[in-house]
Design an enzyme around this catalytic site. Structure first.
Site, PDB file in Angstrom:
ATOM      1  N   ASP A   1     -40.249 -22.089  48.585  1.00 50.49           N
ATOM      2  CA  ASP A   1     -41.492 -21.341  49.019  1.00 50.49           C
ATOM      3  C   ASP A   1     -42.553 -21.064  48.134  1.00 50.49           C
ATOM      4  O   ASP A   1     -43.182 -20.230  48.397  1.00 50.49           O
ATOM      5  CB  ASP A   1     -40.629 -19.717  49.661  1.00 50.49           C
ATOM      6  CG  ASP A   1     -41.624 -19.051  50.305  1.00 50.49           C
ATOM      7  OD1 ASP A   1     -42.463 -19.537  51.112  1.00 50.49           O
ATOM      8  OD2 ASP A   1     -41.405 -17.838  50.432  1.00 50.49           O
TER       9      ASP A   1
ATOM     10  N   GLU B   1     -43.856 -11.505  52.759  1.00 50.72           N
ATOM     11  CA  GLU B   1     -44.275 -10.970  51.451  1.00 50.72           C
ATOM     12  C   GLU B   1     -45.336 -12.204  51.256  1.00 50.72           C
ATOM     13  O   GLU B   1     -46.240 -11.718  50.049  1.00 50.72           O
ATOM     14  CB  GLU B   1     -43.009 -11.454  50.380  1.00 50.72           C
ATOM     15  CG  GLU B   1     -42.815 -12.887  49.929  1.00 50.72           C
ATOM     16  CD  GLU B   1     -42.269 -13.827  51.145  1.00 50.72           C
ATOM     17  OE1 GLU B   1     -42.116 -13.214  52.463  1.00 50.72           O
ATOM     18  OE2 GLU B   1     -42.366 -14.922  51.006  1.00 50.72           O
TER      19      GLU B   1
ATOM     20  N   LYS C   1     -49.436 -19.768  47.118  1.00 49.68           N
ATOM     21  CA  LYS C   1     -48.414 -18.889  47.229  1.00 49.68           C
ATOM     22  C   LYS C   1     -47.022 -19.402  46.568  1.00 49.68           C
ATOM     23  O   LYS C   1     -46.606 -20.900  46.595  1.00 49.68           O
ATOM     24  CB  LYS C   1     -47.757 -18.787  48.712  1.00 49.68           C
ATOM     25  CG  LYS C   1     -46.352 -17.842  48.894  1.00 49.68           C
ATOM     26  CD  LYS C   1     -46.047 -17.969  50.304  1.00 49.68           C
ATOM     27  CE  LYS C   1     -44.672 -17.250  50.392  1.00 49.68           C
ATOM     28  NZ  LYS C   1     -44.300 -17.103  51.849  1.00 49.68           N
TER      29      LYS C   1
ATOM     30  N   LYS D   1     -33.161 -12.239  55.238  1.00 49.37           N
ATOM     31  CA  LYS D   1     -33.070 -13.267  55.856  1.00 49.37           C
ATOM     32  C   LYS D   1     -31.408 -13.794  56.240  1.00 49.37           C
ATOM     33  O   LYS D   1     -30.431 -13.366  55.479  1.00 49.37           O
ATOM     34  CB  LYS D   1     -33.613 -14.816  55.258  1.00 49.37           C
ATOM     35  CG  LYS D   1     -35.081 -14.840  55.157  1.00 49.37           C
ATOM     36  CD  LYS D   1     -35.545 -15.799  54.549  1.00 49.37           C
ATOM     37  CE  LYS D   1     -37.178 -16.127  54.384  1.00 49.37           C
ATOM     38  NZ  LYS D   1     -37.929 -16.040  55.723  1.00 49.37           N
TER      39      LYS D   1
ATOM     40  N   ASP E   1     -39.890  -9.631  54.490  1.00 49.79           N
ATOM     41  CA  ASP E   1     -39.980 -11.013  54.331  1.00 49.79           C
ATOM     42  C   ASP E   1     -41.484 -11.440  54.832  1.00 49.79           C
ATOM     43  O   ASP E   1     -41.529 -12.810  54.737  1.00 49.79           O
ATOM     44  CB  ASP E   1     -39.024 -11.355  55.566  1.00 49.79           C
ATOM     45  CG  ASP E   1     -38.510 -12.789  55.530  1.00 49.79           C
ATOM     46  OD1 ASP E   1     -38.893 -13.424  54.220  1.00 49.79           O
ATOM     47  OD2 ASP E   1     -37.939 -13.258  56.407  1.00 49.79           O
TER      48      ASP E   1
ATOM     49  N   ARG F   1     -48.175 -13.139  52.110  1.00 50.12           N
ATOM     50  CA  ARG F   1     -49.571 -12.493  52.483  1.00 50.12           C
ATOM     51  C   ARG F   1     -49.856 -11.369  51.561  1.00 50.12           C
ATOM     52  O   ARG F   1     -51.089 -11.224  51.256  1.00 50.12           O
ATOM     53  CB  ARG F   1     -49.627 -12.103  53.874  1.00 50.12           C
ATOM     54  CG  ARG F   1     -49.004 -10.968  54.266  1.00 50.12           C
ATOM     55  CD  ARG F   1     -48.614 -10.910  55.892  1.00 50.12           C
ATOM     56  NE  ARG F   1     -47.925 -12.001  56.420  1.00 50.12           N
ATOM     57  CZ  ARG F   1     -47.606 -12.212  57.782  1.00 50.12           C
ATOM     58  NH1 ARG F   1     -47.950 -11.317  58.564  1.00 50.12           N
ATOM     59  NH2 ARG F   1     -46.675 -13.144  58.015  1.00 50.12           N
TER      60      ARG F   1
HETATM   61  N1  BES Z   1     -41.474 -18.152  53.407  1.00 56.43           N
HETATM   62  C1  BES Z   1     -41.270 -17.695  54.750  1.00 56.43           C
HETATM   63  C2  BES Z   1     -41.959 -18.704  55.894  1.00 56.43           C
HETATM   64  C3  BES Z   1     -41.239 -19.886  56.044  1.00 56.43           C
HETATM   65  C4  BES Z   1     -40.270 -20.151  56.793  1.00 56.43           C
HETATM   66  C5  BES Z   1     -41.429 -21.032  54.998  1.00 56.43           C
HETATM   67  C6  BES Z   1     -39.511 -21.611  57.012  1.00 56.43           C
HETATM   68  C7  BES Z   1     -40.880 -22.236  55.342  1.00 56.43           C
HETATM   69  C8  BES Z   1     -39.956 -22.541  56.283  1.00 56.43           C
HETATM   70  C9  BES Z   1     -41.994 -16.406  54.958  1.00 56.43           C
HETATM   71  O1  BES Z   1     -42.349 -15.725  53.661  1.00 56.43           O
HETATM   72  C10 BES Z   1     -41.460 -15.817  56.147  1.00 56.43           C
HETATM   73  O2  BES Z   1     -40.377 -15.157  55.704  1.00 56.43           O
HETATM   74  N2  BES Z   1     -42.330 -15.408  57.271  1.00 56.43           N
HETATM   75  C11 BES Z   1     -41.842 -14.674  58.234  1.00 56.43           C
HETATM   76  C12 BES Z   1     -42.912 -13.706  58.696  1.00 56.43           C
HETATM   77  C13 BES Z   1     -42.302 -12.654  59.575  1.00 56.43           C
HETATM   78  C14 BES Z   1     -41.369 -11.804  58.758  1.00 56.43           C
HETATM   79  C15 BES Z   1     -43.512 -12.014  60.206  1.00 56.43           C
HETATM   80  C16 BES Z   1     -41.415 -15.493  59.205  1.00 56.43           C
HETATM   81  O3  BES Z   1     -42.115 -16.651  59.487  1.00 56.43           O
HETATM   82  O4  BES Z   1     -40.411 -15.378  59.997  1.00 56.43           O
HETATM   83 ZN    ZN Z   2     -41.938 -16.753  52.103  1.00 54.72          ZN
HETATM   84 MN    MN Z   3     -40.465 -14.200  53.923  1.00 53.34          MN
END
Ligand code: BES
Ligand code: ZN
Ligand code: MN
Length: 498
Positions: A287, A348, A264, A276, A346, A350
């Site tokens: 990321d 994204e 990713k 966010k 968010d 996946r």
């Molecule tokens: N890139 C983030 C996950 C992340 C969080 C990486 C903290 C490193 C540190 C990912 O794209 C994301 O935003 N995931 C969301 C998913 C949710 C919207 C289902 C999350 O983890 O809140």
């Molecule tokens: Zn992300």
């Molecule tokens: Mn995200």
């Protein structure tokens, strides 16, 4: 600004200069070579150990300034603990501790690879070298001023005094490319997103041609022709183009199916329209830690001429919320033909991986696919930053990854998959939705990915907790860890070469 560190080997008996580092154990004994070298100061060192209550414990160090009778500026005694219990990862850590003991401005250091009991293996010496190299990394490209107590950066030569220079040099030659791969991954993760946007990431990956990797860069037009609409949907709210980079190293038998690594690469994740909160958002420059690892790994495999056919495929996008951005409620058709209802923009990563996994599976028919992704905050809640989450449809691959994790110290912990979780991402309007609700967030993310791998043996590593922002360790003081390069290099070494 930070200067390179050169690792070198010298035969026991060579004269030390600069900082001298020696090893002792819990008996406070020294090996034969060390005793010879310390002869003029042995009594002084014994008294210093006593006065400092230094017990020779693993990880402990006694730092002495310019002992009279030795041609060095400092003498550092490092503890080994119990020699019989030392593992490869302990030597790695020792190398890190050793490098950490060198005052700023040190140009020469010599570590005497000599045990109070038993023989020092060339591999152990090379692990120390690796630890020292990794610890010495600094990302200070953007610092234009130094503090009062900082010296100008200088080149350091870190010499290991060994019994057999040729075999230690050989052991290091096998690891130096892995060190380079880790540092490459750290550089990519540390780099800010205004510099490292998707086209620039692809340019950096394209530099791997210099070590013999075949690199193909797919741009927006290519991706839309191919039909990677899930990936492109994430990038459409950014003025930056998206990229997919395919890296191939053919070091194995012609015609054998490759092993495949997928990363990713979200160069910045604002969250998109599901934006966010501001606090901590700057961390989302990292990321792309999964893609950075795959790039560093492909460098390592090629530069050490691994006897394997390997492909690395990274999906690189920027997740931004402009007028063209994807909305919650939108439905996209992925490359696989399966449709996805976007619930949260968010989630994204996946969407990017869905297309890249399917593409890799279809095009390369690999022996296995391992993907790495900073995929969910939930994996930090579950495992913190000591283990990456491992999700897999294959027990053999899982066991191999777990063993490689133990061997390298880049540990993984297997999490469950199953139909109970899979149904949480069924959608009212499309084949699936891109989020599964609050609970089991890392698992539903993995279930989503599993819908794009079919029967291919596959493992997903959620590295949101390990790729960046972890507490400093003995082999890394930087924000970016370069996590996974050593793990996957070990996986290949132990199971897939020749
Ligand atoms: N890139 C983030 C996950 C992340 C969080 C990486 C903290 C490193 C540190 C990912 O794209 C994301 O935003 N995931 C969301 C998913 C949710 C919207 C289902 C999350 O983890 O809140
Ligand atoms: Zn992300
Ligand atoms: Mn995200």
């Amino acid at each position: 600004m930070s200067e390179p560190v050169t690792i070198s080997f010298a035969k026991h008996g060579a004269a030390p200069s600069g900082v001298l580092l020696v090893l002792t154990d819990e008996t406070l004994g020294f090996g034969k070579e060390t005793q010879k070298l310390l002869k003029p100061v042995l009594d002084f060192v014994a008294r210093a150990m006593e006065a400092d209550r230094f017990k020779g414990k693993l990880g402990g160090a006694l730092d002495l300034i310019a002992p009279e009778g030795l041609p060095v500026s400092r003498l550092v005694v490092l503890g080994l603990g119990k020699v019989a219990e030392l593992k490869s990862t302990d030597y790695l850590r020792l190398g890190g501790i050793a490098a950490g003991k060198l005052p700023a401005g040190t140009t020469a250091a010599m570590l005497v690879a000599d045990l109070p009991t038993g023989k020092f293996s060339p591999d152990a010496a090379a692990e120390i070298a690796l630890g020292a190299r990794l610890r010495s990394y600094k990302f200070d490209r953007y610092k234009t001023r130094k503090k009062d107590d900082e010296t100008d950066p200088v080149a350091l030569t870190f010499t290991l005094s060994v019994a057999d220079v040729a075999s230690a040099t050989r052991a290091w030659a096998d690891r130096a490319p892995v060190a380079e791969g880790v540092l490459m991954a750290r550089d990519l993760v540390n780099e800010p997103s205004n510099v490292l946007d998707p086209p620039e990431f692809a340019n950096r990956a394209a530099l791997l041609t210099s070590v013999g990797v075949e690199v193909e860069v797919l741009d927006d037009a290519d991706l839309s022709r191919i039909g990677m609409r899930a990936l492109l949907g994430v990038g459409q709210g950014s003025i930056k183009e998206s990229r997919v980079v395919v890296m191939r190293w053919n070091g194995g038998l012609p015609g054998t199916a490759p092993v495949a690594f997928i990363g990713k690469g979200v160069t910045f994740d604002t969250g998109g329209i599901s934006i966010k909160p501001a606090a901590g958002m700057e961390d989302m420059k990292g990321d792309m830690g999964g893609a950075a690892c795959v790039t560093g790994l492909m460098h390592a495999l090629a530069a050490r001429k691994a006897k394997v056919n390997a492909v690395g495929v990274i999906g690189i996008v920027e997740n931004m919320p402009d007028g063209a951005a994807q909305r919650p409620g939108d439905i996209v058709t992925s490359l696989s033909g399966q449709t996805i209802e976007i619930i949260n923009t968010d989630a994204e990563g996946r969407l990017v991986l869905a297309d890249v996994l399917w593409y890799t599976k279809d095009r390369f028919k690999p022996q296995f696919m391992v993907d790495l992704a900073t995929l969910t905050g939930a994996i930090l809640v579950a495992l913190g930053s000591d283990y990456a989450g491992l999700f897999s449809n294959d027990d053999t691959l899982s066991a191999q990854l777990t063993a490689a994790g133990q061997a390298t110290g880049e540990r993984v912990w297997r999490m469950p998959l199953g139909p109970e979780y899979d149904k949480l991402i069924d959608s009212k309007f499309a084949d699936m939705k891109n989020t599964g609700g609050r609970n089991a967030g890392s698992i539903t993310a993995a279930q989503f990915l599993q819908r794009y791998v079919e029967k291919t043996p596959w493992a997903h590593l959620d590295v949101a907790g390990t790729a960046m922002g972890s507490p400093a360790t003995d082999i890394n003081k930087s924000w970016a860890a370069g996590w996974g390069v050593r793990l996957l290099d070990q996986l290949v070494r132990d199971n897939y070469e020749k």
